[in-house]
Write an enzyme that holds these catalytic residues in place. Structure first.
Site, PDB file in Angstrom:
ATOM      1  N   THR B  40       1.662  -9.476   7.947  1.00 24.04           N
ATOM      2  CA  THR B  40       2.114  -8.285   7.613  1.00 24.04           C
ATOM      3  C   THR B  40       1.077  -7.151   7.364  1.00 24.04           C
ATOM      4  O   THR B  40       0.720  -6.038   7.574  1.00 24.04           O
ATOM      5  CB  THR B  40       2.130  -8.390   6.349  1.00 24.04           C
ATOM      6  OG1 THR B  40       3.930  -9.207   6.067  1.00 24.04           O
ATOM      7  CG2 THR B  40       2.828  -7.204   5.584  1.00 24.04           C
ATOM      8  N   SER B  45       1.214  -0.131   6.002  1.00 18.57           N
ATOM      9  CA  SER B  45       0.994   1.986   5.602  1.00 18.57           C
ATOM     10  C   SER B  45      -0.090   1.753   5.624  1.00 18.57           C
ATOM     11  O   SER B  45      -0.784   3.276   6.244  1.00 18.57           O
ATOM     12  CB  SER B  45       1.426   2.170   5.116  1.00 18.57           C
ATOM     13  OG  SER B  45       3.242   1.729   4.749  1.00 18.57           O
ATOM     14  N   ILE B  47      -1.934   2.332   3.618  1.00 12.58           N
ATOM     15  CA  ILE B  47      -2.656   3.017   1.903  1.00 12.58           C
ATOM     16  C   ILE B  47      -2.691   2.644   1.451  1.00 12.58           C
ATOM     17  O   ILE B  47      -2.419   1.609   0.304  1.00 12.58           O
ATOM     18  CB  ILE B  47      -1.674   4.146   1.986  1.00 12.58           C
ATOM     19  CG1 ILE B  47      -0.930   4.192   3.203  1.00 12.58           C
ATOM     20  CG2 ILE B  47      -1.942   5.163   0.332  1.00 12.58           C
ATOM     21  CD1 ILE B  47      -1.556   5.729   4.183  1.00 12.58           C
ATOM     22  N   HIS B  49      -2.718   2.399  -2.589  1.00 14.92           N
ATOM     23  CA  HIS B  49      -1.872   3.402  -3.622  1.00 14.92           C
ATOM     24  C   HIS B  49      -2.433   3.841  -4.974  1.00 14.92           C
ATOM     25  O   HIS B  49      -3.572   3.107  -5.237  1.00 14.92           O
ATOM     26  CB  HIS B  49      -0.567   2.528  -3.574  1.00 14.92           C
ATOM     27  CG  HIS B  49       0.684   2.439  -2.337  1.00 14.92           C
ATOM     28  ND1 HIS B  49       0.947   3.677  -1.451  1.00 14.92           N
ATOM     29  CD2 HIS B  49       0.774   1.695  -1.532  1.00 14.92           C
ATOM     30  CE1 HIS B  49       1.609   3.477   0.078  1.00 14.92           C
ATOM     31  NE2 HIS B  49       1.557   2.241   0.061  1.00 14.92           N
ATOM     32  N   ILE B 333       4.367 -10.127  -1.258  1.00 12.43           N
ATOM     33  CA  ILE B 333       3.384  -9.511  -1.915  1.00 12.43           C
ATOM     34  C   ILE B 333       3.935  -8.899  -0.965  1.00 12.43           C
ATOM     35  O   ILE B 333       3.182  -8.494   0.109  1.00 12.43           O
ATOM     36  CB  ILE B 333       2.156  -9.995  -1.393  1.00 12.43           C
ATOM     37  CG1 ILE B 333       1.370 -11.615  -2.172  1.00 12.43           C
ATOM     38  CG2 ILE B 333       0.553  -8.629  -2.290  1.00 12.43           C
ATOM     39  CD1 ILE B 333       1.776 -10.671  -3.617  1.00 12.43           C
ATOM     40  N   GLU B 334       4.862  -7.586  -1.833  1.00 10.06           N
ATOM     41  CA  GLU B 334       5.360  -6.523  -0.568  1.00 10.06           C
ATOM     42  C   GLU B 334       4.298  -5.053  -0.890  1.00 10.06           C
ATOM     43  O   GLU B 334       3.380  -5.549  -1.687  1.00 10.06           O
ATOM     44  CB  GLU B 334       5.938  -6.085  -0.260  1.00 10.06           C
ATOM     45  CG  GLU B 334       7.321  -6.101  -2.225  1.00 10.06           C
ATOM     46  CD  GLU B 334       8.712  -5.895  -1.926  1.00 10.06           C
ATOM     47  OE1 GLU B 334       9.538  -5.489  -1.222  1.00 10.06           O
ATOM     48  OE2 GLU B 334       8.939  -5.719  -3.127  1.00 10.06           O
ATOM     49  N   SER B 339      -3.433  -2.094  -1.939  1.00 18.38           N
ATOM     50  CA  SER B 339      -3.785  -2.045  -2.939  1.00 18.38           C
ATOM     51  C   SER B 339      -4.346  -2.771  -4.195  1.00 18.38           C
ATOM     52  O   SER B 339      -5.315  -2.688  -4.584  1.00 18.38           O
ATOM     53  CB  SER B 339      -3.009  -0.741  -2.669  1.00 18.38           C
ATOM     54  OG  SER B 339      -2.517  -0.408  -1.959  1.00 18.38           O
ATOM     55  N   CYS B 400     -11.476   5.886  26.136  1.00 16.49           N
ATOM     56  CA  CYS B 400     -10.677   6.549  25.207  1.00 16.49           C
ATOM     57  C   CYS B 400     -11.445   6.564  23.632  1.00 16.49           C
ATOM     58  O   CYS B 400     -11.602   7.181  22.874  1.00 16.49           O
ATOM     59  CB  CYS B 400      -9.767   5.981  25.150  1.00 16.49           C
ATOM     60  SG  CYS B 400      -8.230   5.813  26.149  1.00 16.49           S
ATOM     61  N   CYS B 440      -9.938  -0.719  30.140  1.00 17.14           N
ATOM     62  CA  CYS B 440     -11.048  -1.540  29.659  1.00 17.14           C
ATOM     63  C   CYS B 440     -10.224  -3.420  29.655  1.00 17.14           C
ATOM     64  O   CYS B 440     -10.947  -3.725  30.010  1.00 17.14           O
ATOM     65  CB  CYS B 440     -10.751  -0.951  28.002  1.00 17.14           C
ATOM     66  SG  CYS B 440      -9.417  -1.708  26.684  1.00 17.14           S
TER      67      CYS B 440
END
Lengths: 327, 477, 115
Positions: B40, B45, B47, B49, B333-334, B339, B400, B440
């Site tokens: 995971t 995401s 973030i 939170h 732990i979703e 965070s 890049c 690369c």
């Protein structure tokens, strides 16, 4: 801040077919003070890995392989004594034609140019940009990257191959992989007509009885660590999938030949305006961009089908740049 | 014999291992994959939170808010990127407006600072890119961005540099209780320790079952994401959410710490704990939702898509408990797991201490770790001084993303050491640009082969059977 | 009498040609825009040939590009590939050098095309 600075009348960014042709024609038009900057270890660009023939018929009256075509220009570069730098990356170009470059020997330095010829070529459209659903195993390559493994490094990307996209690079790789002992199962293209030259469909697919499936695309990728197979689906006139037409084809390699994108990141930074249709700079009949003294040629300008056409275009840019700097 | 075995080298295992090492424990991290951060942690995401979304009184609420406060300093110590850009949760109708005031209230109870509701005229001054249909938004200025796998890799590296051990490709299939603690086995390998911390992500329920704890179950919830070219990184300057629903926080549109534009996730409950495939329905769903929040998203600039699995438990909250002496579950732990991770580590440490394990802060613990990305932040003079001494820093491998050979070599030589192309990708960003490794990768394989002594043809994408090349040309296929 | 359609591969134009064949002989050809097309059609009917391009691995592991100096019989391509693949020439081979003379008795040499 004192940064090492190199001054040159004409900076040519890229030592592939476009840059080489432009340099030679600028020299022949009278320019002497120029510098080709190439990121790889040798000149030649993409021609180094295009070991097949089909180049030069128009330009030189004989069928040459990519490396042979490059050899002619590289010999001229050496004969004329045109300066070039290898293993050097241009990281930034400003509208005042100052470029920032970096290599191992000199570190980061500046090149102040009287004129710039953009000849950076193009990149391939990746799986990510195509948004093909499914898992993300190894075994998926753009055709050009696979070509590099096979022709320059001597490795086989895989054995059981499906090719998505009937552009010339995909067709050429169909033949190449077959000759090296792989089993190319099929080539499919979302469009109803092949994208590559008919001669390549003939000598790369038909010669080896490799089926070409048009109006057909890959809708899903399967495989945990390594590719195990793809789901093919037919599409209709609006290129939408036809439900129920899904077919699973097992394979360990998927080659993508789905379009080339002119590599204009440096150009944008220099204030060059990009034509959204071609993906390359807007230019006048002398291949000058909207920024005075910055010219563009080759695949960075628009994707060409033949390297001969690249050379013809690059000649114009080279001459124009030479004229611009007063040669 | 170790003091603690941590099962799982994702963000929770990494933070926990590091903190316990700091508190004098001899730690061994066991990871079933060929590299860390492979579950995971590498597909979420990203973030940090603010913490207004979690139910007051829950572990999620408490640990999210605490973790959010801790994160900036942890990022600084570990030398990883952190950007506090704030978040906006947008309302598209009256229902949503009610949800926003509920969130504002929850946030207040949870102790989140700076929350405010902005009406449209204020909102568009702050975020001009907001979609025309948006009525108002909850502004959470403490919401931040990190790169979750960069953070995880650095935390494991920091733990290892301070004496922790890491065993990769160690898939725990047996845990035996002894009078001294536990013997944790994988095939014919085993490690013994006084305590075991179960940070096994989507497999945490299966690990718990190995010691007879059948009190919870984990179901994977798949989320798909889209990444857009850095050209689009300025489409918004905040993390923009829609209102959350029963499946989660919903699709967000956000810049990343690296300047890409990031869209997602979807939320689909599935059964296969290995299924991280993307779907056409997922793409379509993300696009449809994203445009309702933010305008001007250029979908022709998608450069990559992927999916990750959240470990959704059957209780609705984090499951952090000690069912047996010395055995701690860190499960379900979703979101807001990332965070909360630094605070989860603290919570586990305290739980162990309360149960009698002596925690002694090690005065020699070296908290700081150098960033693998620091070269790009140096001035030109500083860079040139380094290149003069180490010319490989002047050889750009990833055009890049502008990554030099020197940085790649440093990544190969730093804990936890990578052995495959994706491991280099996650540590240096090589291959994450618009050409997605087309240019690369052949060079990266060469560097890995040279540094690890493995043949060019044996280098894989991410370990296991994911070889990049299958043999050489000029051989019998 | 047989009518055979074929795509010429002699140049990028790829003319679609139609040959009228009787008793194994080409009676006429339509659709070609030059002499080379005629030559191609004739060969395709009697003894199809192809320019073979591939690579060779040197002793030291370098990869060099090679080609057949003249087109070779299509049906011998894989046999010729075997011959080329078995080679391990020295590292100092140069552009234009002949690696195999008269490969598989075809009259074609295998020559180096890369620098």
């Amino acid at each position: 801040m004192s940064l090492k600075t190199i001054n040159t009348d004409i900076l040519i960014i890229g030592g592939g077919p476009a840059g080489l042709s432009a340099a030679v024609s600028a020299y022949e038009a009278g320019a002497r003070d120029m510098l080709i900057v190439e990121r790889e270890e040798t000149l030649g660009g993409i021609l180094k890995q295009c070991i097949h023939s089909g180049f030069g018929l128009h330009r030189f009256g004989e069928e040459l392989t990519g490396p042979e075509y490059a050899h002619i220009y590289i010999s001229k570069i050496e004969e004329y004594g045109i300066p070039f730098m290898l293993d050097t990356m241009i990281t930034e170009l400003k509208p005042d034609k100052t470029a920032t470059a970096v290599n191992s020997a000199d570190g980061i330095f500046e090149i102040k140019a009287g004129a710039v010829i953009l000849a950076m070529g193009c990149r391939e459209r990746s799986r990510g940009a195509l948004s093909i659903a499914g898992s993300r195993p190894s075994g998926i390559y753009t055709a050009g990257t696979a070509q590099k493994y096979v022709n320059l490094l001597g490795y086989m990307p895989g054995k059981e191959i499906v090719i998505l996209g009937s552009g010339d690079i995909g067709l050429i790789m169909a033949r190449r992989m077959t000759l090296e002992g792989a089993n190319v199962k099929l080539c499919c293209d979302i469009l109803p007509v092949p994208s590559g030259l008919p001669r390549n469909v003939e000598q790369c697919l038909n010669d080896f009885d490799i089926p070409l499936r048009l109006s057909c695309t890959v809708s899903k990728i399967h495989g945990k660590d390594r590719l195990a197979g793809v789901t093919l689906v037919d599409v209709d006139e609006s290129l939408s999938p036809v439900p129920g037409s899904e077919e699973y084809v097992s394979c360990d390699t998927l080659l993508l030949s789905c379009g080339l994108i002119p590599e204009n990141e440096l150009s944008r930074g220099a204030g060059v305006i990009i034509d959204s249709k071609t993906g390359g700079p807007v230019t006048d009949e002398n291949l000058q961009t909207v920024v005075e003294g910055i010219f563009a040629c080759g695949n960075v300008h628009h994707v060409h089908g033949l390297v001969d056409d690249v050379s013809i275009q690059a000649d114009i840019a080279g001459r124009a740049a030479a004229l611009y700097v007063g040669a | 014999m170790f003091d603690v075995v941590v099962i799982g080298a994702g963000i929770c295992g990494a933070m926990t291992a590091r903190l316990l090492t700091e508190y004098g424990q001899k730690v061994c991290i066991l990871e079933r994959c060929p590299d860390v951060a492979m579950g995971t942690t590498k597909a979420n995401s990203s973030i940090v939170h603010a913490g207004f979304d979690a139910e007051p009184g829950s572990l999620k609420a408490r640990l999210n808010v605490r973790g959010s406060v801790m994160m900036e300093e942890i990022a600084r110590q570990l030398g990883v990127k952190y950007r506090r850009i704030g978040a906006l949760v947008v309302a598209l109708g009256e229902e949503d407006k009610k949800t926003l005031s509920d969130l504002l209230e929850k946030g207040g109870i949870n102790g989140v600072s700076g929350l405010e509701i902005l009406e449209r005229d204020e909102l568009i001054k702050l975020e001009p890119g907001i979609a025309d249909e948006v009525l108002c938004a909850l502004h959470a200025p403490t919401s931040a961005l990190v790169c979750p796998y960069e953070l995880c890799i650095a935390a494991v590296g920091s733990a290892m540099d301070n004496g922790a051990e890491l065993k990769l490709s160690f898939e725990v299939d047996k845990i035996e209780r002894t009078d001294k603690g536990y013997i944790v086995g994988a095939g014919d390998k085993s490690v013994s320790a006084r305590c075991v911390i179960n940070c096994a992500g989507v497999y945490a329920d299966e690990i718990a079952r190995l010691v007879g704890d059948e009190s919870f179950s984990i179901r994977p919830r798949r989320g798909e994401y889209l990444i857009l070219d850095k050209e689009c990184g300025n489409t918004v300057s905040h993390t923009v959410f829609r209102c959350p629903d029963e499946m989660g926080k919903g699709v967000l549109v956000t810049p990343t710490v690296d300047g890409n534009l990031f869209l997602g996730p979807t939320a689909t409950d599935i059964d296969d704990k290995e299924d991280t495939s993307t779907t056409p329905e997922g793409f379509a769903s993300i696009r449809a939702r994203a445009v309702s929040q933010v305008k001007g998203i250029d979908f022709s600039k998608i450069i990559a898509s992927f999916a990750g699995l959240r470990a959704t438990g059957n209780t609705g909250d984090f499951i952090i408990n000690m069912p047996l002496e010395g055995f701690v579950n860190v499960a379900a732990i979703e979101s807001p797991g990332l965070s909360s991770a630094p605070a989860i580590a603290e919570y586990v440490r305290d739980m162990l201490e309360e149960s009698g394990v002596e925690m002694r802060k090690d005065p020699n613990f070296k908290a700081e770790r150098k960033s693998l990305h620091r070269f790009s932040t140096l001035s030109i003079e500083e860079k040139n001084a380094i290149i003069a001494d180490r010319p490989e820093y002047g050889h750009i491998v990833c055009r890049c993303e502008g990554v030099s050979e020197g940085e790649i070599l440093e990544a190969i030589r730093s804990n936890p050491r990578p052995s495959d192309v994706d491991g280099i990708k996650r540590r240096t960003r090589t291959g994450m640009g618009r050409c997605q490794g087309g240019f690369c990768t052949p060079y990266v394989i060469g560097l890995l082969a040279r540094e690890t002594g493995v043949d060019y043809g044996e280098i894989s994408k991410f370990g296991g059977e994911s070889l990049i090349n299958i043999g050489r040309t000029k051989s019998d296929l | 009498m047989e009518e055979r359609k074929m795509t010429c591969i002699m140049c990028p134009r790829g003319c679609l040609m139609t040959a009228k064949i009787e008793n194994g002989e080409m009676l006429s050809l339509e659709g070609n825009t030059c002499k080379r097309g005629y030559e191609y059609a004739y060969n395709e009917i009697h003894h199809p040939v192809r320019t073979l391009t591939t690579t060779v691995r040197t002793e030291g592991g370098r990869i060099a590009a090679v080609k057949s100096s003249v087109p070779v019989p299509k049906k011998l391509q894989f046999e010729i590939m075997k011959q080329i693949n078995a080679l391990r020439p020295s590292d100092d081979i140069v552009f234009g050098q002949t690696l195999i003379q008269n490969v598989c008795s075809t009259g074609s040499d295998i020559i180096v095309t890369s620098d």
